[in-house]
Design a protein around this motif. Structure first.
Motif, PDB file in Angstrom:
ATOM      1  N   GLY A   1       0.717  -1.164  -0.115  1.00 19.75           N
ATOM      2  CA  GLY A   1       0.273  -0.153   0.213  1.00 19.75           C
ATOM      3  C   GLY A   1       0.849   1.306   0.038  1.00 19.75           C
ATOM      4  O   GLY A   1       2.100   1.231  -0.586  1.00 19.75           O
ATOM      5  N   ASN A   2       0.316   2.212   0.798  1.00 22.12           N
ATOM      6  CA  ASN A   2       0.962   3.481   0.592  1.00 22.12           C
ATOM      7  C   ASN A   2       1.658   3.967   2.068  1.00 22.12           C
ATOM      8  O   ASN A   2       1.175   3.357   3.189  1.00 22.12           O
ATOM      9  N   ILE A   3       2.504   4.717   1.966  1.00 17.26           N
ATOM     10  CA  ILE A   3       3.272   5.417   3.313  1.00 17.26           C
ATOM     11  C   ILE A   3       3.316   7.019   2.922  1.00 17.26           C
ATOM     12  O   ILE A   3       3.736   7.316   1.781  1.00 17.26           O
ATOM     13  N   THR A   4       2.946   7.907   3.914  1.00 21.26           N
ATOM     14  CA  THR A   4       2.864   9.117   3.696  1.00 21.26           C
ATOM     15  C   THR A   4       3.271   9.999   4.637  1.00 21.26           C
ATOM     16  O   THR A   4       3.601   9.448   5.962  1.00 21.26           O
ATOM     17  N   VAL A   5       3.627  11.315   4.636  1.00 23.35           N
ATOM     18  CA  VAL A   5       3.782  12.242   5.687  1.00 23.35           C
ATOM     19  C   VAL A   5       2.579  12.957   5.831  1.00 23.35           C
ATOM     20  O   VAL A   5       1.968  13.571   4.725  1.00 23.35           O
ATOM     21  N   ASP A   6       2.048  12.797   6.923  1.00 20.38           N
ATOM     22  CA  ASP A   6       0.553  13.332   7.246  1.00 20.38           C
ATOM     23  C   ASP A   6       0.747  14.655   7.891  1.00 20.38           C
ATOM     24  O   ASP A   6       1.295  14.858   9.050  1.00 20.38           O
ATOM     25  N   GLU A   7       0.079  15.804   7.291  1.00 17.63           N
ATOM     26  CA  GLU A   7       0.129  16.834   7.693  1.00 17.63           C
ATOM     27  C   GLU A   7      -1.270  17.241   8.235  1.00 17.63           C
ATOM     28  O   GLU A   7      -2.270  17.208   7.552  1.00 17.63           O
ATOM     29  N   THR A   8      -1.437  17.424   9.613  1.00 18.66           N
ATOM     30  CA  THR A   8      -2.940  17.667  10.256  1.00 18.66           C
ATOM     31  C   THR A   8      -2.997  19.142  10.589  1.00 18.66           C
ATOM     32  O   THR A   8      -2.447  19.434  11.187  1.00 18.66           O
ATOM     33  N   TRP A   9      -4.230  19.442  10.060  1.00 17.70           N
ATOM     34  CA  TRP A   9      -4.674  21.009  10.412  1.00 17.70           C
ATOM     35  C   TRP A   9      -5.818  21.094  11.162  1.00 17.70           C
ATOM     36  O   TRP A   9      -6.761  20.355  10.770  1.00 17.70           O
ATOM     37  N   SER A  10      -6.007  21.740  12.199  1.00 15.27           N
ATOM     38  CA  SER A  10      -7.382  21.696  12.894  1.00 15.27           C
ATOM     39  C   SER A  10      -8.198  22.870  12.241  1.00 15.27           C
ATOM     40  O   SER A  10      -7.665  24.190  12.137  1.00 15.27           O
ATOM     41  N   VAL A  11      -9.528  22.848  12.025  1.00  7.23           N
ATOM     42  CA  VAL A  11     -10.374  23.731  11.627  1.00  7.23           C
ATOM     43  C   VAL A  11     -11.698  23.533  12.197  1.00  7.23           C
ATOM     44  O   VAL A  11     -11.914  22.477  12.895  1.00  7.23           O
ATOM     45  N   THR A  12     -12.324  24.750  12.251  1.00  5.99           N
ATOM     46  CA  THR A  12     -13.721  24.594  13.083  1.00  5.99           C
ATOM     47  C   THR A  12     -14.397  23.842  12.413  1.00  5.99           C
ATOM     48  O   THR A  12     -15.191  22.966  12.818  1.00  5.99           O
ATOM     49  N   ASP A  13     -14.726  23.695  11.066  1.00 11.63           N
ATOM     50  CA  ASP A  13     -15.482  22.744  10.263  1.00 11.63           C
ATOM     51  C   ASP A  13     -14.923  22.237   8.878  1.00 11.63           C
ATOM     52  O   ASP A  13     -14.090  23.181   8.592  1.00 11.63           O
ATOM     53  N   ILE A  14     -15.080  21.286   8.327  1.00 11.14           N
ATOM     54  CA  ILE A  14     -14.468  20.870   7.062  1.00 11.14           C
ATOM     55  C   ILE A  14     -15.221  21.936   6.152  1.00 11.14           C
ATOM     56  O   ILE A  14     -16.356  22.258   6.016  1.00 11.14           O
ATOM     57  N   PRO A  15     -14.207  22.416   5.364  1.00 14.71           N
ATOM     58  CA  PRO A  15     -14.699  23.811   4.526  1.00 14.71           C
ATOM     59  C   PRO A  15     -15.584  22.960   3.411  1.00 14.71           C
ATOM     60  O   PRO A  15     -15.279  22.087   2.902  1.00 14.71           O
ATOM     61  N   ALA A  16     -16.590  23.887   2.914  1.00 16.57           N
ATOM     62  CA  ALA A  16     -17.455  23.509   1.765  1.00 16.57           C
ATOM     63  C   ALA A  16     -16.997  24.175   0.470  1.00 16.57           C
ATOM     64  O   ALA A  16     -16.212  24.870   0.777  1.00 16.57           O
ATOM     65  N   LYS A  17     -17.333  23.686  -0.442  1.00 18.78           N
ATOM     66  CA  LYS A  17     -16.894  24.146  -1.943  1.00 18.78           C
ATOM     67  C   LYS A  17     -16.730  25.634  -1.940  1.00 18.78           C
ATOM     68  O   LYS A  17     -17.838  26.203  -1.682  1.00 18.78           O
ATOM     69  N   GLY A  18     -15.804  26.270  -2.192  1.00 18.19           N
ATOM     70  CA  GLY A  18     -15.636  27.791  -2.540  1.00 18.19           C
ATOM     71  C   GLY A  18     -15.406  28.447  -1.045  1.00 18.19           C
ATOM     72  O   GLY A  18     -15.061  29.615  -1.119  1.00 18.19           O
ATOM     73  N   ALA A  19     -15.335  27.786  -0.242  1.00 18.68           N
ATOM     74  CA  ALA A  19     -15.171  28.316   1.026  1.00 18.68           C
ATOM     75  C   ALA A  19     -13.697  28.582   1.515  1.00 18.68           C
ATOM     76  O   ALA A  19     -12.719  27.797   0.990  1.00 18.68           O
ATOM     77  N   SER A  20     -13.245  29.835   2.179  1.00 20.32           N
ATOM     78  CA  SER A  20     -11.891  30.078   2.634  1.00 20.32           C
ATOM     79  C   SER A  20     -12.048  30.031   4.349  1.00 20.32           C
ATOM     80  O   SER A  20     -12.772  30.871   4.887  1.00 20.32           O
ATOM     81  N   VAL A  21     -11.147  29.145   4.992  1.00 20.67           N
ATOM     82  CA  VAL A  21     -11.359  29.191   6.462  1.00 20.67           C
ATOM     83  C   VAL A  21      -9.949  29.180   7.023  1.00 20.67           C
ATOM     84  O   VAL A  21      -9.073  29.130   6.416  1.00 20.67           O
ATOM     85  N   HIS A  22     -10.093  29.561   8.291  1.00 22.07           N
ATOM     86  CA  HIS A  22      -8.760  29.701   8.991  1.00 22.07           C
ATOM     87  C   HIS A  22      -8.435  28.286   9.803  1.00 22.07           C
ATOM     88  O   HIS A  22      -9.399  27.488   9.930  1.00 22.07           O
ATOM     89  N   GLY A  23      -7.185  28.113  10.072  1.00 24.68           N
ATOM     90  CA  GLY A  23      -6.835  26.818  10.496  1.00 24.68           C
ATOM     91  C   GLY A  23      -5.397  26.895  11.337  1.00 24.68           C
ATOM     92  O   GLY A  23      -4.988  28.022  10.792  1.00 24.68           O
ATOM     93  N   TYR A  24      -5.204  26.095  12.001  1.00 27.49           N
ATOM     94  CA  TYR A  24      -3.804  25.863  12.427  1.00 27.49           C
ATOM     95  C   TYR A  24      -3.097  24.345  12.449  1.00 27.49           C
ATOM     96  O   TYR A  24      -3.943  23.479  12.647  1.00 27.49           O
TER      97      TYR A  24
END
Ligand code: ATP
Length: 293
Positions: free
Chosen positions: A7-30
């Motif tokens: 299978g695959n092996i990746t580097v996972d970069e996780t960002w916290s967001v208030t909610d999963i953005p909908a199409k066309g949205a711009s959101v803040h996260g960290y």
């Protein structure tokens, strides 16, 4: 008894967001964590931490991410094949983690795609009848099918976790002995007549279906902070529990799996959230009563 996880092996970069953005949205996260991930790697690492002789057949790139991945894997009891990097860049995943504990994942499969069927087959050369081949959904349907076909011709037991689902995967079902799908995957890609089918239902639990026998195994209650890797933990510990007891997947295997998955969901990150070898050893020697609090 060996388990080969292709299978695959990746580097996972996780960002916290208030909610999963909908199409066309711009959101803040960290940025929340940087970790080893990829369904192939997750499942192989967990199987090896359970004490199973495990070979991960997965591509790492010739970049700094690839070097980091190979270094990290040296801390785990899993054997990585091929040991050398591919000419491609390493695979990465961007994980969006929402405040309610859910997630959305974008994965690049450039490195995984660079592993051709001849290379994959070559790394199965030492497999013996009765060993297991586990695949997920990150190879093309054609490559996934060809590798299952090769595994069956060598007398291996085949395990399929078709995530993410691709339409062409339905052709693989006749070659599959054990299937593990979540409830959405079960609807998108109805499994054929596999010997053992496990359908997971998140915090509710999981169904074990073997012929006419259907058994429900409730999830272990947990305070979920990050569900990334719950399904991979479940699959790996379920298989390990059955293999260590020399038998078929049974309800105790599902109980052990849900206890381990409850630990994973209660911690942030991917690899860093997984149960340790010590935690898994304690859990797997019980008869299903909770070994951990
Ligand atoms: P993921 O893609 O998030 O890794 P999945 O969609 O493949 O997971 P799920 O059905 O969500 O699989 O979860 C697999 C198992 O993990 C469940 O059967 C359950 O035992 C455990 N699990 C998942 N979420 C929770 C939770 N919130 N609390 C306790 N256990 C959980």
């Amino acid at each position: 008894m060996r388990v080969y996880v292709a299978g695959n092996i990746t580097v996972d970069e996780t960002w916290s967001v208030t909610d999963i953005p909908a199409k066309g949205a711009s959101v803040h996260g960290y940025p929340r964590s940087l970790d080893i991930g990829g369904k192939g790697a997750n499942q192989a690492i967990l199987l090896s931490r359970c004490g199973i002789e495990t070979y991960l057949i997965a591509a790492t790139g010739h970049d700094s991410n690839g070097k980091w991945i190979r270094q990290q894997l040296m801390n785990e009891p899993v054997t990585l094949l091929p040991t050398q990097p591919m000419t491609a860049l390493s695979d990465t995943s961007l994980i969006l983690h929402s405040a309610d504990g859910d997630n959305a994942i974008i994965t690049r499969t450039t490195a995984a795609d660079s592993l051709d069927i001849n290379t994959l087959t070559r790394h199965l050369a030492r497999a013996r009848p009765g060993d297991l081949l586990v695949q997920q959904g990150n190879f093309s349907p054609e490559k996934t099918y060809a590798l299952f076909n090769e595994a069956k011709s060598r007398g291996l037991i085949t395990v399929f976790n078709p995530s993410p689902v691709q339409a062409g995967f339905s052709a693989c079902w006749p070659l599959v002995d054990i299937a593990v799908v979540n409830q959405h995957e079960a609807q998108q890609l109805p499994p054929g007549a596999v010997h053992t089918l496990v359908v997971t239902h998140g915090s509710a639990g999981a169904w074990l279906i073997q012929g006419d026998r259907r058994t429900f195994s409730p999830a272990q209650p947990a305070h979920a902070v990050d569900t990334t890797g719950a399904g991979d933990t479940f699959l790996a510990v379920m298989l390990a529990s059955a293999l260590l007891r020399g038998g078929d997947v049974d309800t105790l295997a599902l109980t052990h799996a849900s206890q381990a998955a409850a630990l994973t969901v209660s911690r942030p990150g991917t690899l860093q959230a997984f149960p340790t070898a010590e935690e898994l050893a304690a859990l797997l020697q019980t008869g299903g009563e909770s070994a951990l609090t």
